[in-house]
Design an enzyme around this catalytic site. Structure first.
Site, short mmCIF file in Angstrom:
data_model
loop_
_atom_site.label_atom_id
_atom_site.label_comp_id
_atom_site.label_asym_id
_atom_site.label_seq_id
_atom_site.Cartn_x
_atom_site.Cartn_y
_atom_site.Cartn_z
N THR A 188 0.85 -1.13 0.02
CA THR A 188 0.00 0.16 0.19
C THR A 188 0.98 1.14 -0.21
O THR A 188 1.97 1.26 0.39
CB THR A 188 -0.99 0.03 1.12
OG1 THR A 188 -1.83 0.93 1.10
CG2 THR A 188 -0.30 0.27 2.36
N VAL A 206 -6.65 1.29 -6.40
CA VAL A 206 -6.86 2.56 -6.08
C VAL A 206 -7.57 2.66 -4.74
O VAL A 206 -8.99 2.33 -4.90
CB VAL A 206 -7.28 3.43 -7.32
CG1 VAL A 206 -7.61 4.72 -7.16
CG2 VAL A 206 -6.49 3.16 -8.55
N LYS A 207 -7.09 3.55 -3.80
CA LYS A 207 -7.85 3.54 -2.67
C LYS A 207 -8.69 4.83 -2.86
O LYS A 207 -8.31 5.99 -3.08
CB LYS A 207 -6.82 3.77 -1.45
CG LYS A 207 -6.19 2.53 -1.15
CD LYS A 207 -5.42 2.72 0.26
CE LYS A 207 -4.01 3.39 -0.03
NZ LYS A 207 -3.36 3.53 1.29
N LEU A 208 -10.04 4.88 -2.33
CA LEU A 208 -11.16 6.00 -2.40
C LEU A 208 -11.85 5.74 -1.04
O LEU A 208 -11.76 4.81 -0.36
CB LEU A 208 -11.93 5.56 -3.40
CG LEU A 208 -11.67 5.90 -4.82
CD1 LEU A 208 -12.45 4.88 -5.88
CD2 LEU A 208 -11.65 7.02 -5.28
N VAL A 228 -2.39 2.50 -4.46
CA VAL A 228 -2.43 3.99 -4.23
C VAL A 228 -3.64 4.77 -4.08
O VAL A 228 -4.59 4.44 -4.51
CB VAL A 228 -1.55 4.50 -5.65
CG1 VAL A 228 -2.66 4.08 -6.76
CG2 VAL A 228 -1.02 5.69 -5.64
#
Length: 217
Positions: free
Chosen positions: A40, A137-139, A108
């Site tokens: 991460t 993708v981190k949201l 990311v």
């Protein structure tokens, strides 16, 4: 033969996967050698890596500043974040290929300042996902983030829901991903290679409870 590490034994004997909570290259290589299948990144993690690898990144940052003379500090920071993510994704690529896309991703984070703007988060998520085949993708699991998670999933982004602390948040994430996958399928787009993740951040709650206990005696 060398002695098997506890991490390797855990991966071999249970259904547990572990990700490295950093995108530092040497840490990531060590994690993979001991069975790690992901890693991460976020702006805070990148700052830590820069402090640890100052000598390796100093010239690159200077070069970026020369290549982008009108760029703001924010623009330069995000270029470094992206390049570090791409480097980490490359280290994980053999795992990604070995596991046929089910594992081996680098997570990311979208720009945290966009947390109230679903459309801006989606646009940034699509951009980050384009940097390497094995990007996750981190949201955030906020109200705007849930909307962004659905749309990003519909556009083929493998999301990792973050800032998620409760069961209702996790359920909302699951429902948003399901809607996104259904919409994607209805458009005739592939979903078999999608690997969405919801991170329930129990450790952050533990940290805060510890702070409160120490403060209040």
């Amino acid at each position: 033969m060398g002695t098997e590490s506890p991490l390797h034994a855990m991966v071999r004997t249970t259904r547990t996967d572990f990700w490295n909570d950093s995108c530092a290259a040497d840490e990531l290589e060590y994690a993979i050698a001991h069975g790690g299948t992901g890693a991460t990144s976020n702006p805070q993690i990148v700052l830590g890596v820069l402090r640890k690898e100052t000598a390796a990144w100093r010239e690159r940052v200077r070069a970026l500043a020369g290549e982008m003379p009108s760029a703001s500090e924010r623009d330069l920071s995000w270029r470094v974040i992206e390049e570090m993510a791409v480097r980490g994704a490359a280290v994980l690529d053999p795992v990604f290929r070995r596991e046929r896309g089910r594992k081996g991703r680098l997570s990311v984070q979208v720009d945290p300042t966009l947390y109230r703007d679903a459309d801006a988060m989606v646009a940034h998520a699509v951009h980050l996902a384009s940097l390497a085949p094995n990007m996750q993708v981190k949201l955030p699991a906020t109200a705007a983030g849930i909307r962004a998670i659905e749309e990003a999933t519909r556009r083929g982004v493998n999301v990792n829901a973050t800032v998620s602390f409760t069961v209702p948040q996790a359920l909302a994430v699951a429902e948003a991903i399901e809607r996104g996958l259904d919409r994607r399928s209805a458009e005739g787009l592939p979903v078999v290679d999608m690997t969405p993740v919801c991170t329930i951040m129990v450790g952050r709650l533990d940290d805060w409870i510890q702070v409160l206990c120490e403060r209040d005696g």
